[in-house]
Every structure is written in structure tokens, then in C-alpha cells.
Design a protein around this motif. Structure first.
Motif, mmCIF file in Angstrom:
data_model
loop_
_atom_site.group_PDB
_atom_site.id
_atom_site.type_symbol
_atom_site.label_atom_id
_atom_site.label_comp_id
_atom_site.label_asym_id
_atom_site.label_seq_id
_atom_site.Cartn_x
_atom_site.Cartn_y
_atom_site.Cartn_z
ATOM 1 N N GLU A 159 4.886 -13.340 30.781
ATOM 2 C CA GLU A 159 4.050 -12.148 30.629
ATOM 3 C C GLU A 159 3.141 -12.386 29.452
ATOM 4 O O GLU A 159 3.589 -12.836 28.390
ATOM 5 C CB GLU A 159 4.926 -10.930 30.376
ATOM 6 C CG GLU A 159 5.395 -10.326 31.685
ATOM 7 C CD GLU A 159 6.097 -9.002 31.505
ATOM 8 O OE1 GLU A 159 7.056 -8.796 32.238
ATOM 9 O OE2 GLU A 159 5.705 -8.202 30.638
ATOM 10 N N ALA A 188 8.751 -10.476 25.539
ATOM 11 C CA ALA A 188 9.802 -10.534 26.568
ATOM 12 C C ALA A 188 9.929 -11.932 27.159
ATOM 13 O O ALA A 188 11.020 -12.349 27.591
ATOM 14 C CB ALA A 188 9.501 -9.520 27.670
ATOM 15 N N THR A 233 11.094 -6.367 33.086
ATOM 16 C CA THR A 233 10.106 -5.378 32.642
ATOM 17 C C THR A 233 9.457 -4.779 33.892
ATOM 18 O O THR A 233 9.746 -5.219 35.014
ATOM 19 C CB THR A 233 9.015 -6.071 31.824
ATOM 20 O OG1 THR A 233 8.489 -7.131 32.637
ATOM 21 C CG2 THR A 233 9.562 -6.673 30.533
ATOM 22 N N THR A 276 16.017 -8.308 28.455
ATOM 23 C CA THR A 276 15.572 -9.076 27.285
ATOM 24 C C THR A 276 16.425 -8.792 26.055
ATOM 25 O O THR A 276 16.575 -9.669 25.201
ATOM 26 C CB THR A 276 14.089 -8.802 26.983
ATOM 27 O OG1 THR A 276 13.905 -7.397 26.884
ATOM 28 C CG2 THR A 276 13.209 -9.351 28.090
ATOM 29 N N THR A 321 9.778 -1.292 22.971
ATOM 30 C CA THR A 321 10.758 -2.345 23.275
ATOM 31 C C THR A 321 10.661 -3.522 22.308
ATOM 32 O O THR A 321 11.540 -4.381 22.301
ATOM 33 C CB THR A 321 10.606 -2.860 24.725
ATOM 34 O OG1 THR A 321 9.237 -3.234 24.914
ATOM 35 C CG2 THR A 321 10.991 -1.805 25.728
ATOM 36 N N LYS A 358 13.579 3.247 28.685
ATOM 37 C CA LYS A 358 13.507 1.878 28.194
ATOM 38 C C LYS A 358 14.837 1.450 27.578
ATOM 39 O O LYS A 358 15.561 2.263 27.013
ATOM 40 C CB LYS A 358 12.385 1.759 27.167
ATOM 41 C CG LYS A 358 11.034 1.925 27.863
ATOM 42 C CD LYS A 358 9.870 1.602 26.991
ATOM 43 C CE LYS A 358 8.603 1.600 27.848
ATOM 44 N NZ LYS A 358 7.449 2.100 27.146
#
Ligand code: FAD
Length: 310
Positions: free
Chosen positions: A8, A17, A92, A149, A192, A248
Motif C-alpha cells: 500500500e 501497514a 486494511t 498489522t 491506526t 479500527k
């Protein structure tokens, strides 16, 4: 045995992540490769090549990869998947959009939300809102995995020296197109990725109080703001601040829960935080069961005192 991590990125840099996912991939054994598919994302590919433990970066460029559309990303992963034993995505919103398509196209079972690699074919994942851990063994030739993660340390973002292989991308699937995006802008750290989170619950009583009481504390601590579902449902805080089973999953260095009872669905999203501080006027509140430091007090008195002390 070689693992492929689907990165990502924002075309210029790699999102955090990805680093946790690289760690999970390295525990599967064998080499770790990273796919960076994007548009003018050479800088992101370069950044991926610096990640410690990565042997090769596969870089694909195309305008139809500019927004990470899941249909195009899945097609690209499938195009290069045959040489890989493990395909790993961060769990995610983006990873959870692409991975099931890849698993379905390969006709294998997806292994979701892993928190531990026991062996190359055996993984652990939380079930029942984190109240039990399932040990999952997969006999599929290719393991399609999403990685929680918070379960894995981040790989070092520097120190690696992977080769970058540029490969031509698959054609646009034509199944979806990017229309636009509305990105919430905030000066605060992303929830996060934040090292400190100040989180508020129903006890705050209104949107005004939520911001008036918690923002100065978050400012003092350089923290992200989070919320319980009750606070979100009541409109005190925006949806993307929700922490928990249906929000989250976070594991910051410090999580400050203010006026939050500690329902299991909330704990599922934050109980792996390194240090938990709870302020609640009910000494029997379940949040005190997971808190490292608990303050039985009225938050409207305690939080301003805390801010003054800080
Ligand atoms: P409450 O449970 O109402 O707690 C408020 C707390 O504030 C109480 O402990 C009270 O003692 C304390 N308090 C009141 N006044 C003060 C004061 N002046 N000073 C100090 N303390 C005070 N919840 C989540 O958070 N995240 C999720 O992702 C989530 N997912 C869910 C999924 C499902 C399928 C279900 C069924 C529920 C889910 N929930 C989730 C909801 C969860 O069960 C709880 O209802 C919710 O977490 C409660 O939020 P709260 O702690 O803010 O509110």
C-alpha cells in the motif's frame, strides 16, 4: 517458497501497514518480494526496495493503477501469482477489497486477519471478537493471506537493497472506474498509525463536549482521537474514529480510554495497546480489567486536571 506482499502506497512513499505485512511474509520462510502497482510511483518502488528483508520489488506502472482499484489490482496479482507460495495483503480497507478477489480467482481459501505465523501453512487468527484464537492450517498450494498489522512488528523501512524489476501491467479490467474521493483532512496522526490515542465514549454526552474535553488533551499528547461505537452512533465523533470489532484495530504505545465502559467489542480493537489508561467513574467498569493505569473519577474534572498537570 517465495512470498509476495502487495504494497500500500501513496505513489511517493510506502504506507506503514506494508512494513508489518513484510514481517509476516518473512516469517512464512523463503524470499519476500513486494508488488508496487501504481502510476508514476517510482518513488514508492524505490522506498519499497529499502525495506529490510525484501529481496525484490516488482514495479508496475499504469494510469489504471493510479487509485488502487481492486479489479485492476487483483488482475495484476493474478498475472504474476504463479511463482509465489504466499500472497500477503495488509488487512486494511484496500487489502480486504483485493485479497478475496485474488483468492476466488485462484480458487483457494483466503486466510483472514492473521496475527501469527506458526509455520508456512499454519496461522493464528482471532475469532469471536478476539476472545478465542483459531489455528488455521491451509493445504492450498497458494496461501492468500490478510495480515492484522497490529500482530506484527514493522520491518525497518531502511537497510534493505532489493532489486527493482519493472514489469508490464495487465490491461484495465474496465469493470470499475475512479470517480472521485473525499478525504477527511486532519492535522492529527492517522488512527491506526498513531503512537498515542485519546479515545472517548458515550459519557462525553455531546459532540461539543467530546471535542471541548478531549481535543486539548490530544493536543498536549500529540495524539490521534478515537471513539467508542456508542459515541460514534450518538454523533459525537465521526465514523472513521471508531475503535473496535467493527471499527479500527489499533495497538498504540499509549491508549487513553475516557468514559468508555470497555465492552468486549471495544476491547477487541484496542486491548493489544502497550499501555492502557482508563478514566471512568464506575470502579466496576470492565475497562479497568485491561487497564495498566485506572483512574476512578469524573472525567469532566479529571481530564482538565490532567491537562493542567501536563
Ligand atoms: P457505555 O457502555 O454507555 O459506557 C459509558 C461509560 O462511561 C460507563 O462505563 C460509565 O461508567 C462511564 N461514565 C459515565 N459518565 C462518566 C463521567 N462523567 N466520568 C467518567 N466516566 C463516566 N463498540 C465499540 O466501541 N467499537 C466497536 O467496534 C463495536 N462493535 C460492535 C459490534 C457489535 C456486533 C455489537 C453488538 C456491538 C458493538 N459495539 C462496539 C458496541 C459495544 O457493545 C458497546 O455498546 C459500546 O462500546 C459502548 O460504548 P461506551 O463505552 O462509550 O458507552
Amino acid at each position: 517458497m517465495t512470498s509476495l506482499v502487495i504494497a500500500e502506497h501513496d505513489h511517493a512513499s510506502i504506507r506503514p501497514a506494508t512494513l508489518n505485512t513484510v514481517t509476516a511474509a518473512s516469517q512464512c520462510g523463503g524470499e519476500v518480494h513486494v508488488l508496487v502497482a501504481g502510476h508514476n510511483a517510482q518513488a514508492a518502488a524505490q522506498a519499497a526496495s529499502q525495506i529490510a528483508g525484501v529481496a525484490k520489488v516488482i514495479h508496475v506502472d499504469g494510469a489504471h493503477f493510479a487509485h488502487g482499484l481492486a479489479e485492476n489490482m487483483a488482475g495484476q496479482v493474478i498475472a504474476i501469482a504463479s511463482v509465489y507460495s504466499h500472497l500477503l495483503f495488509p488487512a486494511t480497507a484496500s487489502g480486504k477489497n483485493i485479497a478475496p478477489r485474488v483468492a476466488a480467482l485462484l480458487d483457494v481459501a483466503q486466510i483472514s486477519d492473521i496475527t501469527k505465523v506458526d509455520a508456512a501453512d499454519t496461522f493464528e487468527r482471532p475469532i469471536y471478537a478476539g476472545n478465542a484464537i483459531a489455528i488455521v492450517q491451509s493445504l492450498d498450494a497458494v496461501k492468500v493471506i490478510t495480515v492484522r498489522t497490529t500482530g506484527f512488528d514493522a520491518a525497518a523501512s531502511t537497510g534493505g537493497a532489493a532489486s527493482i524489476e519493472v514489469v508490464s501491467g495487465v490491461a484495465d479490467s474496465g469493470k470499475s472506474s475512479f470517480v472521485g474521493s473525499e478525504i477527511a483532512k486532519s492535522d492529527r496522526p492517522e488512527l491506526t498509525a498513531a503512537r498515542i490515542i485519546v479515545s472517548g465514549g458515550r459519557a462525553l454526552g455531546s459532540s461539543e463536549k467530546f471535542h471541548e474535553v478531549l481535543e486539548p488533551l490530544a493536543d498536549k499528547l500529540g495524539a490521534a482521537l478515537g471513539a467508542s461505537r456508542a459515541a460514534v452512533d450518538a454523533g459525537y465523533a465521526p465514523n472513521d474514529w471508531q475503535v473496535g470489532q467493527t471499527g479500527k484495530i489499533v495497538a498504540p504505545q499509549l491508549y487513553v480510554a475516557i468514559g468508555i465502559s470497555g465492552a468486549i467489542q471495544h476491547l477487541a480493537g484496542m486491548k493489544d495497546s502497550k499501555v492502557i489508561v482508563a478514566i471512568n467513574k464506575d470502579g466496576e467498569a470492565p475497562i479497568f480489567g485491561v487497564a495498566d493505569y485506572g483512574l476512578e473519577a469524573d472525567l469532566f474534572a479529571a481530564v482538565p486536571e490532567l491537562i493542567a498537570a501536563l
